[in-house]
Design a protein around this motif. Structure first.
Motif, PDB file in Angstrom:
ATOM      1  N   ARG A  45      65.665  77.912  29.698  1.00 54.89           N
ATOM      2  CA  ARG A  45      66.484  78.276  28.510  1.00 54.89           C
ATOM      3  C   ARG A  45      66.367  79.795  28.138  1.00 54.89           C
ATOM      4  O   ARG A  45      67.509  80.316  28.062  1.00 54.89           O
ATOM      5  CB  ARG A  45      65.909  77.481  27.482  1.00 54.89           C
ATOM      6  CG  ARG A  45      66.976  77.185  26.317  1.00 54.89           C
ATOM      7  CD  ARG A  45      66.329  76.024  25.388  1.00 54.89           C
ATOM      8  NE  ARG A  45      66.678  76.645  24.064  1.00 54.89           N
ATOM      9  CZ  ARG A  45      65.882  76.890  22.969  1.00 54.89           C
ATOM     10  NH1 ARG A  45      64.437  76.477  23.174  1.00 54.89           N
ATOM     11  NH2 ARG A  45      66.062  77.445  21.951  1.00 54.89           N
ATOM     12  N   VAL A  46      65.275  80.198  28.095  1.00 56.56           N
ATOM     13  CA  VAL A  46      65.157  81.497  27.842  1.00 56.56           C
ATOM     14  C   VAL A  46      65.949  82.738  28.976  1.00 56.56           C
ATOM     15  O   VAL A  46      66.432  83.561  28.750  1.00 56.56           O
ATOM     16  CB  VAL A  46      63.715  82.090  27.531  1.00 56.56           C
ATOM     17  CG1 VAL A  46      63.360  83.464  27.505  1.00 56.56           C
ATOM     18  CG2 VAL A  46      63.004  81.408  26.585  1.00 56.56           C
ATOM     19  N   ARG A  55      72.348  85.926  30.733  1.00 55.59           N
ATOM     20  CA  ARG A  55      73.578  86.292  30.068  1.00 55.59           C
ATOM     21  C   ARG A  55      73.686  87.266  29.532  1.00 55.59           C
ATOM     22  O   ARG A  55      74.996  88.107  29.540  1.00 55.59           O
ATOM     23  CB  ARG A  55      73.959  84.792  29.077  1.00 55.59           C
ATOM     24  CG  ARG A  55      75.407  84.658  28.969  1.00 55.59           C
ATOM     25  CD  ARG A  55      75.605  83.441  28.025  1.00 55.59           C
ATOM     26  NE  ARG A  55      74.841  82.270  28.219  1.00 55.59           N
ATOM     27  CZ  ARG A  55      74.151  81.468  27.355  1.00 55.59           C
ATOM     28  NH1 ARG A  55      74.703  81.874  26.024  1.00 55.59           N
ATOM     29  NH2 ARG A  55      73.815  80.288  27.799  1.00 55.59           N
ATOM     30  N   VAL A  56      72.757  87.676  28.803  1.00 53.62           N
ATOM     31  CA  VAL A  56      72.802  89.020  27.952  1.00 53.62           C
ATOM     32  C   VAL A  56      72.754  90.138  29.071  1.00 53.62           C
ATOM     33  O   VAL A  56      73.493  91.131  29.098  1.00 53.62           O
ATOM     34  CB  VAL A  56      71.660  89.132  26.949  1.00 53.62           C
ATOM     35  CG1 VAL A  56      71.649  90.819  26.571  1.00 53.62           C
ATOM     36  CG2 VAL A  56      71.836  88.161  26.056  1.00 53.62           C
ATOM     37  N   LEU A  89      71.219  85.169  22.564  1.00 51.48           N
ATOM     38  CA  LEU A  89      69.799  84.934  22.569  1.00 51.48           C
ATOM     39  C   LEU A  89      69.512  83.919  21.697  1.00 51.48           C
ATOM     40  O   LEU A  89      68.453  83.485  22.045  1.00 51.48           O
ATOM     41  CB  LEU A  89      69.439  86.388  21.783  1.00 51.48           C
ATOM     42  CG  LEU A  89      69.551  87.869  22.506  1.00 51.48           C
ATOM     43  CD1 LEU A  89      69.154  89.004  21.777  1.00 51.48           C
ATOM     44  CD2 LEU A  89      68.530  87.790  23.814  1.00 51.48           C
ATOM     45  N   LEU A  90      70.187  83.629  20.656  1.00 46.35           N
ATOM     46  CA  LEU A  90      69.696  82.560  19.624  1.00 46.35           C
ATOM     47  C   LEU A  90      69.420  81.220  20.429  1.00 46.35           C
ATOM     48  O   LEU A  90      68.907  80.366  20.339  1.00 46.35           O
ATOM     49  CB  LEU A  90      70.558  82.326  18.503  1.00 46.35           C
ATOM     50  CG  LEU A  90      70.592  83.525  17.340  1.00 46.35           C
ATOM     51  CD1 LEU A  90      71.820  83.521  16.427  1.00 46.35           C
ATOM     52  CD2 LEU A  90      69.423  83.252  16.674  1.00 46.35           C
ATOM     53  N   ASP A  91      70.383  81.137  21.636  1.00 44.33           N
ATOM     54  CA  ASP A  91      70.420  79.897  22.492  1.00 44.33           C
ATOM     55  C   ASP A  91      69.112  79.946  23.197  1.00 44.33           C
ATOM     56  O   ASP A  91      68.780  78.848  23.448  1.00 44.33           O
ATOM     57  CB  ASP A  91      71.770  80.011  23.379  1.00 44.33           C
ATOM     58  CG  ASP A  91      71.894  78.788  24.194  1.00 44.33           C
ATOM     59  OD1 ASP A  91      71.183  77.743  23.834  1.00 44.33           O
ATOM     60  OD2 ASP A  91      72.476  78.690  25.299  1.00 44.33           O
ATOM     61  N   GLY A  92      68.509  80.717  23.331  1.00 44.82           N
ATOM     62  CA  GLY A  92      67.358  80.773  24.253  1.00 44.82           C
ATOM     63  C   GLY A  92      65.931  81.039  23.688  1.00 44.82           C
ATOM     64  O   GLY A  92      64.973  80.491  23.907  1.00 44.82           O
ATOM     65  N   CYS A  93      65.994  81.760  22.723  1.00 45.43           N
ATOM     66  CA  CYS A  93      64.687  82.063  21.826  1.00 45.43           C
ATOM     67  C   CYS A  93      64.752  81.360  20.473  1.00 45.43           C
ATOM     68  O   CYS A  93      65.799  81.311  19.905  1.00 45.43           O
ATOM     69  CB  CYS A  93      64.649  83.543  21.693  1.00 45.43           C
ATOM     70  SG  CYS A  93      64.769  84.458  23.262  1.00 45.43           S
ATOM     71  N   ALA A 111      69.401  82.681  28.745  1.00 37.97           N
ATOM     72  CA  ALA A 111      69.932  83.410  27.806  1.00 37.97           C
ATOM     73  C   ALA A 111      69.948  84.801  28.246  1.00 37.97           C
ATOM     74  O   ALA A 111      70.751  85.705  28.037  1.00 37.97           O
ATOM     75  CB  ALA A 111      69.096  83.337  26.444  1.00 37.97           C
TER      76      ALA A 111
END
Lengths: 257, 498
Positions: B338-339, B345-346, A135-139, B342
């Motif tokens: 990017r969001v 992936r989750v 999550l840190l990668d995207g947000c 992520a």
């Protein structure tokens, strides 16, 4: 972004020395900001290493903003956590809310946290550190309630990921090595009586402790929330008994600066 | 289909369109209700969802293997070949209508020159018996001529045309094409082609070259649809990279799934915008979900196929030059790559439903005021659309809203000074003033302030969902504030104002 920009720059060439001194003083205090600084913090999310926060929270945080790559511990899950995330999201950041199934969407939205820019991950599963790293990668901002206390190694790995991605981790709970710790030292609900009225707002005495250059702790009275659901500062004159919390229900000793 | 000459290829342009507006069969409604799906407002017609529509597509595919799904509820195919086989267009259309009606769906079938006219005819034919209408070859301009220009779906252009005194498609078609292009621009030219009964653009004459297709073989075959969908996401990005290298984009993609027992399912999916990676993966999910019988819509986490899936292939089908996409300058909450990466992936780690986005909805209790939509799902299925928030909800909890809303209300007990449980009578009378609160078996706390009861009677017209509640706000000595509810003599904590 309600940054106060006083129309004092540039100074007229014949400005008196006293005026200049006063301005320098104001700039140093952070009451007045130059246009360049304001420009960096408004509109689309800047690449600067600071994420803007709600005006009410500015005095509680070092540099008046959330520093990228840092961890902020905000006590158990409460509206303060959502309010911390509201400022960055309003200026274009994405926020992930991890491990908080009881996240109150309406209250967060009223506090300024736009649900359209929030990812909710209520259950994190056993391998939660890996999920948070993804999550840190995207947000830009992750609001996390850790399911358990992470072992030091996992904690260092997470902190490395936070610094690498330039994100901010707001922990609803405690975190060893957090740069800033916020807690509600005292609170009082307004508008409700014995069988009449209704909850209208909460006056909360929020204390911030920090590390390093922010060793002096700060404290403010906040409406958390105010009758409209927003988070605003209470002027010292209006806050009951100035800065010292003299209320029932003091959780922990409030240390004032 | 060689070349873009439309006049010469009139027979090739005959299109049969099938439109299913909504379900109407009582048996289907009963089945939906039996699955205890999301509660639906009584009387609200549920639009046909993508997964249910898959059944219709399967039925129509008996007549022609290459059909195009425009969106759930609407599909079409070229009529030339099948018409010969089934003994004429009229006969074919009747058979298609019969097959869909037998499934229990309302439908309209229309045949005309070109997609636009066929879709219009299919709308007209709904409710007729049989629901079939055919515009003879070459009769499309005459069929379109009396229609109002608003039907073109370009409100701005229609407004302009009406103010110029051009009210029908026939009048618009009478404008020379070059003048229409000069006066109304590219959009106008497109609309003008439609008004003349032509296709909006010359057919994409460039056939998709085979090397643009991407495929993945699963060895051993996988049984979890989740893994196939996840693979589809990366395959879609690979396909897009190949297309982008050639300056192309696809508006239609063919998804082919092969099982290890030789079963194969192929679908064409079309999208108004350009198909993004997530959109492609979503369609793979729909296809897999709809294909497997006996599984209700909505459950797609741990679905196991009867036989494993051994091959997934994506073929970009209708290629157009990539013009780029213009996003709004301000205000759009655009999910950046990017969001999305992520989140996906989750989702691959925790399952599709584990990552959600919240939308505000209407309701009285705090739990009703937000709905959670799995990330990547679009709002196409009306059943999941939130209840409108801008309606008055009498009895709504007044602001400020509680910050902690328990997904499952917590058991609690509220007692008065004498230690007996506080009860609320049918007339809203209290048996005693709340003095102590205990939440979930924890030690009880003294109540310093309280208000209530606020009685609510919800859905009194529906015996199954009707409920009577009384709500209270309680403040305890530790500074906590709680939203409590009494229902059937039991106390529950719905939310906390922390």
């Amino acid at each position: 972004m309600g940054v106060a920009v006083a129309p004092v720059l540039p100074l007229p060439p014949n400005a008196g020395q006293a005026e200049r001194d006063e301005l320098t003083h104001l700039l140093a205090e952070g009451t007045v900001r130059s246009g360049r600084e304001v420009g960096a913090g408004s509109g689309a999310l800047p690449d600067a290493d600071l994420l803007p926060v709600l005006p009410a929270l500015r005095n509680l945080l070092p540099h008046g903003a959330l520093q990228r790559g840092s961890v902020v511990a905000a006590g158990d899950w409460n509206l303060l956590c959502a309010a911390l995330a509201a400022g960055p999201v309003a200026s274009g950041a994405w926020c992930a809310v991890a491990g908080i199934p009881e996240f109150g969407v309406v209250a967060a939205a009223d506090a300024g946290l736009d649900p359209a820019r929030v990812l909710l991950i209520p259950g994190l599963g056993p391998n939660w550190a890996q999920v948070v790293i993804s999550l840190l990668d995207g947000c830009d901002l992750v609001l996390l309630r850790p399911p358990d206390r992470p072992p030091p190694q996992a904690r260092r790995k997470l902190e490395a990921a936070i610094r690498r991605h330039g994100a901010v981790l707001v922990v609803a709970g405690d975190w060893d090595g957090a740069q800033v710790r916020l807690r509600i030292a005292a609170q009082e609900w307004a508008g409700i009586g014995q069988g009449h009225g209704r909850l209208r707002g909460r006056r909360a005495y929020v204390v911030a402790d920090g590390r390093g250059g922010w060793s002096r702790s700060q404290a403010r009275w906040l409406w958390l929330p105010d009758p409209e659901g927003a988070v605003t500062a209470i002027e010292p004159a209006l806050g009951s008994t100035a800065s010292e919390p003299a209320l029932t229900g003091i959780a922990g000793q409030a240390s004032t600066g | 289909m060689t070349g873009g000459d439309l006049a010469g290829g009139a027979r090739d342009r005959r299109v049969l369109a099938v439109r299913c507006p909504a379900w109407h069969s009582p048996s289907l409604l009963a089945r939906q209700a039996g699955q205890a799906a999301a509660p639906r407002a009584p009387g609200a017609p549920g639009a046909l969802g993508a997964r249910e529509f898959e059944q219709v597509v399967s039925a129509v595919q008996e007549f022609c293997p290459r059909i195009e799904v425009l969106r759930p509820g609407l599909c079409a195919f070229g009529v030339r070949g099948p018409a010969k086989y089934f003994g004429g267009e009229a006969e074919l259309a009747r058979k298609v209508a019969g097959a869909v009606t037998r499934l229990g769906y309302d439908c309209g079938v229309g045949v005309a020159d070109g997609m636009f006219a066929a879709l219009l005819v299919s709308r007209d034919s709904q409710g007729e018996e049989p629901p079939v209408r055919i515009v003879p070859s070459g009769g499309t301009p005459a069929f379109l001529a009396p229609r109002a220009v608003t039907i073109l779906g370009e409100p701005d252009l229609a407004d302009l045309l009406i103010r110029l005194g051009i009210r029908t498609l026939g009048e618009f078609a009478a404008v020379p094409a070059a003048e229409a292009g000069n006066r109304f621009g590219a959009h106008g030219l497109l609309a003008h082609r439609l008004a003349r009964g032509l296709d909006p653009r010359p057919l994409a004459t460039r056939p998709p070259t085979p090397d643009l297709a991407v495929q993945i073989e699963f060895d051993p075959p996988v049984e979890q649809s989740e893994r196939v969908v996840f693979a589809a996401k990366s395959m879609a990005s690979q396909m897009h990279a190949q297309l982008a290298a050639g300056g192309l984009a696809c508006v239609r993609v063919q998804i082919q799934v092969v099982c290890d027992n030789g079963e194969e399912i192929t679908r064409l999916w079309r999208h108004d915008g350009l198909l993004s990676e997530l959109a492609v993966a979503e369609r793979v999910r729909w296809q897999l979900d709809g294909w497997r019988p006996g599984r209700g819509p909505g459950e797609h986490d741990d679905g196991v196929t009867a036989s494993g899936i051994s091959l997934l292939r994506l073929v970009p089908d209708q290629l157009v030059a990539d013009q780029g996409r213009q996003l709004g300058l301000w205000g759009d909450a655009v999910v950046s790559d990017r969001v999305a990466r992520a989140a996906v992936r989750v989702q691959a780690m925790l399952g599709h439903d584990a990552v959600t986005q919240a939308a505000l909805a209407g309701g009285r209790s705090p739990a009703d005021q937000a709905v959670f939509i799995p990330f990547g799902d679009t709002d196409e299925s009306a059943a999941r659309r939130p209840r409108p928030a801008d309606r008055p909800w009498p009895g709504r909890i007044p602001p400020p809203a509680p910050a902690t809303v328990y997904p499952v209300p917590r058991r609690a007990s509220v007692t008065d000074e004498s230690g007996s449980l506080v009860e609320v009578t049918g007339r809203g009378q209290l048996s005693g003033e709340p003095a102590k609160l205990s939440v979930g078996g924890e030690p009880s706390l003294a109540v310093t302030a309280w208000t209530g009861p606020w009685p609510v009677t919800e859905r009194w017209w529906d015996p199954e969902h009707a409920c009577r509640k009384a709500r209270f706000q309680l403040v305890t000595v530790d500074g906590g504030a709680w939203l409590a509810v009494v229902q059937d003599g039991r106390w529950l904590i719905e939310a906390s104002y922390d």
